[in-house]
Design an enzyme around this catalytic site. Structure first.
Site, PDB file in Angstrom:
ATOM      1  N   GLY A  45       0.817  -1.206   0.000  1.00  0.00           N
ATOM      2  CA  GLY A  45       0.000   0.000   0.000  1.00  0.00           C
ATOM      3  C   GLY A  45       0.845   1.248   0.000  1.00  0.00           C
ATOM      4  O   GLY A  45       1.933   1.284  -0.590  1.00  0.00           O
TER       5      GLY A  45
ATOM      6  N   GLU B 157       5.608  -3.267   0.950  1.00  0.00           N
ATOM      7  CA  GLU B 157       5.696  -3.040  -0.494  1.00  0.00           C
ATOM      8  C   GLU B 157       4.930  -1.757  -0.800  1.00  0.00           C
ATOM      9  O   GLU B 157       3.699  -1.749  -0.802  1.00  0.00           O
ATOM     10  CB  GLU B 157       5.116  -4.231  -1.259  1.00  0.00           C
ATOM     11  CG  GLU B 157       5.833  -5.549  -0.994  1.00  0.00           C
ATOM     12  CD  GLU B 157       7.278  -5.542  -1.481  1.00  0.00           C
ATOM     13  OE1 GLU B 157       7.652  -4.614  -2.219  1.00  0.00           O
ATOM     14  OE2 GLU B 157       8.037  -6.459  -1.128  1.00  0.00           O
TER      15      GLU B 157
ATOM     16  N   CYS C 219       1.762   0.605  -9.008  1.00  0.00           N
ATOM     17  CA  CYS C 219       2.810   1.183  -8.157  1.00  0.00           C
ATOM     18  C   CYS C 219       4.140   1.340  -8.875  1.00  0.00           C
ATOM     19  O   CYS C 219       4.945   2.197  -8.503  1.00  0.00           O
ATOM     20  CB  CYS C 219       2.987   0.338  -6.889  1.00  0.00           C
ATOM     21  SG  CYS C 219       3.423  -1.383  -7.208  1.00  0.00           S
TER      22      CYS C 219
END
Length: 477
Positions: free
Chosen positions: A211, A233, A265
């Site tokens: 997140g 992560e 991401c």
């Protein structure tokens, strides 16, 4: 007040209702049940791990349509993108683990110093115990099940907390996973901020969180209360330095940036273009039109923004510079067209926060050195991309840039190579997984030494220390 309530969370979209927060007593009961089961070592045998990995794969096969529909409900993902970017990624992790699990589980012999011989020393991977996996909403299936593959392979019990911001996918996981995996050691707990807070208040043997940085700090603080190790992560602003303005470069950048409506991401967050950016902008526009047509916000292969809050945040970012391509949006469907910007405000949120949407700022720099200095002044990203055919520039980029991954000419491709670790550095995260890296991360690499007492070779170093013994010790050690 829950741990996660310091900043308002985006509301979920789609037809599914957000999961109801679990009652603390049920969370405690589930965790106690899993820990008792884990203590019996039922997860340790390789046969059990293989059975559970195959069962997980069977769940994905038999309920593919259900998961694809859930991903469409939550994020507007097309069936093709949902399958290859979520389901197939997890299945590849499972298949890789099944092929290599035996060698991963093998102990590794190590050399013993002369002073301790004869003896046998080895490193043996051991399960950690019970792992908490907190997933993210942008890839709500992949980012909860890929860590689960690592947890199963390493012989752990696990609790999955899917993102409440992807309620359809969360519900599908809660419905189907208990039908396939052993309920003695695996559980899904749905809910929002209060549920997450209750979970983090418990003691775990490892916490795996995917997140943003703000919540990662909350997770780390909660884990510290029990000295629980964590894998975080996160993300960050992944740069792409471009000195090759070809159409192939534009297509690769556009594909990596605008998949999942930019909510990835490791997507290129901004471009540092060496020289005049006009040719690159024109080719990016050509690539986008080739992918999604003249009206991307109505194209079936282009997804939507996850929430109204996130949608409004992105629209505010679009006011911090000049829109030179795209810019269309539809509030009713939460879609924003792929948008290219230039002449942006370097001090605004567009360039100080992770964009996480289909907006691509382009910043012109005069030299490659200027691009490197620009990156160095900012927090270390999850990935850094160089679009150049120059071996010299590639070598310098690899040496000078600090990032979770360095990729030349193929943004996002690193994600589908199971032998490469995936993880950040600094503000973009800690720890890595995928393939054996996930197995190692969720295992204890335990030292083991065996030395017989039949021949007591250690007598040479016992006190009292005479001159002769001191000479022996100096030679041995």
């Amino acid at each position: 007040m829950g741990l996660f309530t310091s900043t308002p969370l985006p509301e979920p979209v789609g037809d599914s209702a957000p999961p109801v927060d679990e009652h603390p007593s049920r969370i405690a009961t589930v965790l106690s049940h899993l820990r008792r089961s884990a203590d019996t070592r039922i997860t340790h045998p390789r046969r059990f791990r293989i059975q559970q990995l195959r069962a997980l794969e069977k769940m994905l096969e038999e309920h593919l349509d259900d998961f694809v529909q859930a991903l469409n409900d939550d994020l507007g993902k097309s069936p093709t993108e949902a399958k290859f970017a979520e389901v197939d990624v997890v299945r590849a992790e499972i298949d890789f683990a099944l092929r290599h699990l035996a060698e991963w589980m093998d102990s590794t012999g190590v050399k013993v110093p002369l002073a301790l011989q004869p003896a046998i020393a080895k490193i043996e991977p051991r399960p950690l115990g019970v792992v908490l996996i907190i997933g993210a909403w942008n890839y709500p299936l992949q980012l909860v099940l890929a860590p689960l593959v690592a947890a199963i392979a390493a012989g752990n019990a696990a609790v999955l907390k899917p993102s409440e911001l992807a309620p359809a996918t969360s519900g599908a996981l809660a419905k189907f996973l208990p039908l396939y995996l052993d309920e003695r050691v695996f559980a899904v707990i749905e809910g929002g901020a209060d549920t997450a807070s209750e979970l983090l208040a418990a003691r775990w043997d490892h916490i795996f969180y995917t997140g943003g940085e703000r919540v990662a700090k909350i997770v780390a603080m909660a884990a510290a209360q029990h000295l629980t190790p964590t894998t975080l992560e996160l993300g960050g602003k992944s740069p792409a330095v471009v000195d090759n303005h070809s159409l192939a470069t534009a297509k690769r950048l556009a594909y990596a940036k605008f998949m999942n409506a930019g909510q990835t991401c490791v997507a290129p967050d901004y471009i540092l273009c060496i020289g005049d950016a006009t040719p690159l902008i024109n080719r990016l526009g050509q690539a986008i039109s080739g992918f999604y047509g003249k009206e991307p916000i109505t194209h079936p292969d282009f997804g939507r923004i996850a929430s109204h809050q996130h949608f409004e945040r992105l629209l505010a970012m679009m006011e911090q510079g000049e829109v030179v391509f795209g810019g269309e949006y539809d509030e009713a469907t939460l879609r924003i067209a792929p948008t290219i910007m230039r002449n942006v405000d370097l001090g605004g949120t567009l360039m100080t926060e992770e964009i996480f949407g289909p907006i691509l700022p382009i910043i012109e720099v005069e030299t490659f050195e200027e691009a490197l200095e620009f990156i160095a002044r900012r927090p270390s990203p999850l990935a850094a991309y160089l679009m150049s055919e120059s071996p010299r520039l590639q070598s310098i980029f690899s040496d000078r840039v600090r990032a979770g991954a360095i990729v030349h000419n193929a943004p996002l491709a690193q994600m589908v190579i199971p032998t490469l670790p995936f993880g950040g550095v600094g503000a973009s995260g800690m720890g890595s997984y995928h393939g054996k890296h996930g197995f190692d991360r969720l295992s204890q690499m335990r030292s083991e030494l065996n030395k017989t007492t039949v021949v007591d070779t250690l007598s040479a170093i016992y006190p009292p220390y005479s001159w002769a013994k001191r000479k022996i010790i100096d030679r041995l050690l």
